[in-house]
Design a protein around this motif. Structure first.
Motif, mmCIF file in Angstrom:
data_model
loop_
_atom_site.group_PDB
_atom_site.id
_atom_site.type_symbol
_atom_site.label_atom_id
_atom_site.label_comp_id
_atom_site.label_asym_id
_atom_site.label_seq_id
_atom_site.Cartn_x
_atom_site.Cartn_y
_atom_site.Cartn_z
ATOM 1 N N ALA A 112 59.056 16.398 -51.260
ATOM 2 C CA ALA A 112 57.599 16.384 -51.469
ATOM 3 C C ALA A 112 57.179 15.296 -52.448
ATOM 4 N N GLU A 113 58.126 14.795 -53.256
ATOM 5 C CA GLU A 113 57.816 13.707 -54.178
ATOM 6 C C GLU A 113 57.457 12.418 -53.437
ATOM 7 N N LEU A 114 57.788 12.347 -52.154
ATOM 8 C CA LEU A 114 57.471 11.162 -51.352
ATOM 9 C C LEU A 114 56.118 11.280 -50.651
ATOM 10 N N SER A 115 55.412 12.370 -50.863
ATOM 11 C CA SER A 115 54.182 12.611 -50.100
ATOM 12 C C SER A 115 53.111 11.560 -50.371
ATOM 13 N N GLY A 116 53.123 10.957 -51.545
ATOM 14 C CA GLY A 116 52.144 9.914 -51.820
ATOM 15 C C GLY A 116 52.374 8.672 -50.974
ATOM 16 N N GLU A 117 53.666 8.285 -50.810
ATOM 17 C CA GLU A 117 54.000 7.114 -50.005
ATOM 18 C C GLU A 117 54.053 7.436 -48.522
ATOM 19 N N MET A 118 54.443 8.687 -48.202
ATOM 20 C CA MET A 118 54.641 9.091 -46.808
ATOM 21 C C MET A 118 53.847 10.371 -46.562
ATOM 22 N N PRO A 119 52.551 10.244 -46.325
ATOM 23 C CA PRO A 119 51.683 11.425 -46.299
ATOM 24 C C PRO A 119 51.758 12.253 -45.014
ATOM 25 N N TYR A 120 52.369 11.720 -43.970
ATOM 26 C CA TYR A 120 52.448 12.435 -42.689
ATOM 27 C C TYR A 120 53.835 13.059 -42.566
ATOM 28 N N SER A 121 53.895 14.304 -42.132
ATOM 29 C CA SER A 121 55.194 14.969 -42.135
ATOM 30 C C SER A 121 55.240 16.116 -41.137
ATOM 31 N N ALA A 122 56.467 16.513 -40.844
ATOM 32 C CA ALA A 122 56.750 17.711 -40.056
ATOM 33 C C ALA A 122 58.112 18.208 -40.500
ATOM 34 N N ALA A 123 58.341 19.516 -40.433
ATOM 35 C CA ALA A 123 59.597 20.052 -40.931
ATOM 36 C C ALA A 123 59.911 21.376 -40.262
ATOM 37 N N ARG A 124 61.188 21.710 -40.256
ATOM 38 C CA ARG A 124 61.648 23.053 -39.886
ATOM 39 C C ARG A 124 62.802 23.390 -40.825
ATOM 40 N N ILE A 125 62.603 24.403 -41.667
ATOM 41 C CA ILE A 125 63.655 24.867 -42.569
ATOM 42 C C ILE A 125 64.311 26.072 -41.917
ATOM 43 N N THR A 126 65.601 25.962 -41.647
ATOM 44 C CA THR A 126 66.293 26.999 -40.881
ATOM 45 C C THR A 126 67.146 27.912 -41.753
ATOM 46 N N GLY A 127 67.425 27.486 -42.991
ATOM 47 C CA GLY A 127 68.351 28.248 -43.809
ATOM 48 C C GLY A 127 69.795 28.007 -43.442
ATOM 49 N N SER A 128 70.035 27.053 -42.532
ATOM 50 C CA SER A 128 71.391 26.725 -42.098
ATOM 51 C C SER A 128 71.569 25.213 -42.188
ATOM 52 N N PHE A 129 72.570 24.707 -41.486
ATOM 53 C CA PHE A 129 72.866 23.281 -41.507
ATOM 54 C C PHE A 129 71.904 22.456 -40.656
ATOM 55 N N PHE A 130 70.880 23.079 -40.103
ATOM 56 C CA PHE A 130 70.055 22.361 -39.140
ATOM 57 C C PHE A 130 68.579 22.279 -39.538
ATOM 58 N N GLY A 131 68.312 22.389 -40.849
ATOM 59 C CA GLY A 131 66.976 22.082 -41.333
ATOM 60 C C GLY A 131 66.663 20.608 -41.091
ATOM 61 N N MET A 132 65.389 20.291 -40.923
ATOM 62 C CA MET A 132 64.998 18.923 -40.562
ATOM 63 C C MET A 132 63.623 18.609 -41.136
ATOM 64 N N HIS A 133 63.503 17.414 -41.713
ATOM 65 C CA HIS A 133 62.226 16.911 -42.213
ATOM 66 C C HIS A 133 61.970 15.528 -41.639
ATOM 67 N N LEU A 134 60.762 15.304 -41.161
ATOM 68 C CA LEU A 134 60.305 13.974 -40.769
ATOM 69 C C LEU A 134 59.155 13.595 -41.681
ATOM 70 N N LEU A 135 59.308 12.493 -42.418
ATOM 71 C CA LEU A 135 58.264 11.969 -43.293
ATOM 72 C C LEU A 135 57.875 10.589 -42.790
ATOM 73 N N SER A 136 56.572 10.273 -42.853
ATOM 74 C CA SER A 136 56.100 9.006 -42.295
ATOM 75 C C SER A 136 54.953 8.437 -43.111
ATOM 76 N N ARG A 137 54.982 7.121 -43.293
ATOM 77 C CA ARG A 137 53.828 6.448 -43.882
ATOM 78 C C ARG A 137 52.837 6.038 -42.800
ATOM 79 N N LEU A 138 53.260 6.094 -41.521
ATOM 80 C CA LEU A 138 52.393 5.774 -40.392
ATOM 81 C C LEU A 138 51.839 7.073 -39.799
ATOM 82 N N PRO A 139 50.627 7.053 -39.255
ATOM 83 C CA PRO A 139 50.047 8.281 -38.703
ATOM 84 C C PRO A 139 50.893 8.879 -37.587
ATOM 85 N N LEU A 140 51.019 10.194 -37.611
ATOM 86 C CA LEU A 140 51.691 10.951 -36.565
ATOM 87 C C LEU A 140 50.658 11.777 -35.804
ATOM 88 N N SER A 141 50.883 11.931 -34.507
ATOM 89 C CA SER A 141 49.969 12.760 -33.717
ATOM 90 C C SER A 141 50.763 13.488 -32.648
#
Length: 319
Positions: A112-141
């Motif tokens: 979340a410390e990158l949210s200023g530089e990369m304000p667009y994001s998506a994530a899935r926290i699984t509690g296992s080895f397969f959590g995933m975060h996508l952070l982007s400075r470019l707009p996502l849709s």
């Protein structure tokens, strides 16, 4: 898994050939037979690896700034807590998109410390080895966080808008690794699903993630043919990303593939940050490439659909 260490096989076979050449008291026929078998095995591995030698003639054309974008993939390792080192790498290289894998709630707070530089994001926290975060400075849709083909490993599909207004589809995946006693069907099904997704009409697609597969595997080659996906390692070389703690057993598991509406202008494996994977950054351009995509073979689609259908008979192991 036996597909992974092709380079190690080739080195080991070369050493055995040298020992055989120096060995005395061997009948000539036996020596010739052993040498023939070893040379055949060496040639097989060399053919597998040959496309991943650096190619100085590869397509790395210049790109207009408004059409450039970069993708960084970082498997953080579930129990690794060296977030400061990763954030330093991200800020140093300034990627447009960061795909972080094996992320947890702890990593969610630090990314979340990158949210200023990369304000667009998506994530899935699984509690296992397969959590995933996508952070982007470019707009996502149109972003979708999904669990494809009945597996418990998420994928993120989104459309990225470049400064020029062009759109590129992005697909981040992290299928399960193959293990002794565990079927690789689930992993292969995610790869086949990704190839089918890449083959659909629309903007060019970039596929990124820890594929838990090496580029010369039969399944990955089929993925490329189905999705029309180009592997930049065929230009930039082998470039292993795992295991970051071993100089000997190392493979290129973290990959960024693309369709021919995109050109790769650079690929770099970055320094470690405590994970067992090195992060990798790929610089891309929204313009057609001169590199042709692999051609679909008879039976590829049928085999892909059969693999996907087989996942209904495979229960993913608990983590």
């Amino acid at each position: 898994m036996t597909d992974f260490p092709r380079l190690q096989y080739a080195i080991a076979i070369s050493i055995v050939l040298l020992v055989l050449a120096l060995a005395g008291r061997l009948p000539d026929r036996l020596r010739a037979a052993l040498a023939g078998l070893l040379l055949a095995a060496l040639a097989f591995n060399a053919v597998k690896l040959a496309p991943y030698l650096p190619d100085a003639t590869g397509d790395t054309a210049a790109c207009a700034p408004e059409r450039r974008f970069s993708v960084m993939v970082a498997n953080v390792k579930l129990e690794n807590h060296h977030a400061a080192e990763l954030l330093e790498i991200v800020r140093e290289h300034d990627p447009d998109l960061l795909l972080a894998l094996e992320t947890t709630e702890w990593w969610d707070r630090h990314l979340a410390e990158l949210s200023g530089e990369m304000p667009y994001s998506a994530a899935r926290i699984t509690g296992s080895f397969f959590g995933m975060h996508l952070l982007s400075r470019l707009p996502l849709s149109g972003t979708e966080v999904m669990v494809p083909v009945g597996q418990d490993t998420p994928a993120i599909l989104s459309t990225v808008t470049l400064p020029a207004g062009d759109e590129v589809r992005f697909l981040g995946i992290h299928p399960r690794p193959p293990h002794p006693g565990q079927s690789s069907v689930g992993r292969d099904a995610v790869l086949m699903w990704s190839g089918l997704e890449a083959s659909t009409a629309g903007p060019p697609l970039v596929l990124a993630g820890d594929l838990n597969a090496v580029p010369w595997e039969r399944t990955v080659e089929r993925l490329g043919r189905i999705g029309g996906l180009v592997d930049p390692r065929r230009i930039f070389g082998f470039l292993p990303t795992y295991d970051a703690h071993s100089w000997w057993m190392a493979w290129p598991l973290d990959q960024v593939l693309h369709t021919t509406g995109v050109t790769v202008t650079g690929l770099e494996v970055l320094r470690g940050f405590g994970s067992d994977h090195y992060p990798v950054e790929v610089m891309l351009c929204h313009q057609p490439t001169d590199v042709s995509s692999p051609e679909l073979r008879p039976g590829d689609l049928d085999r892909a659909r059969a693999i996907i259908a087989a996942t209904t008979r495979v229960t993913p192991p608990a983590q």
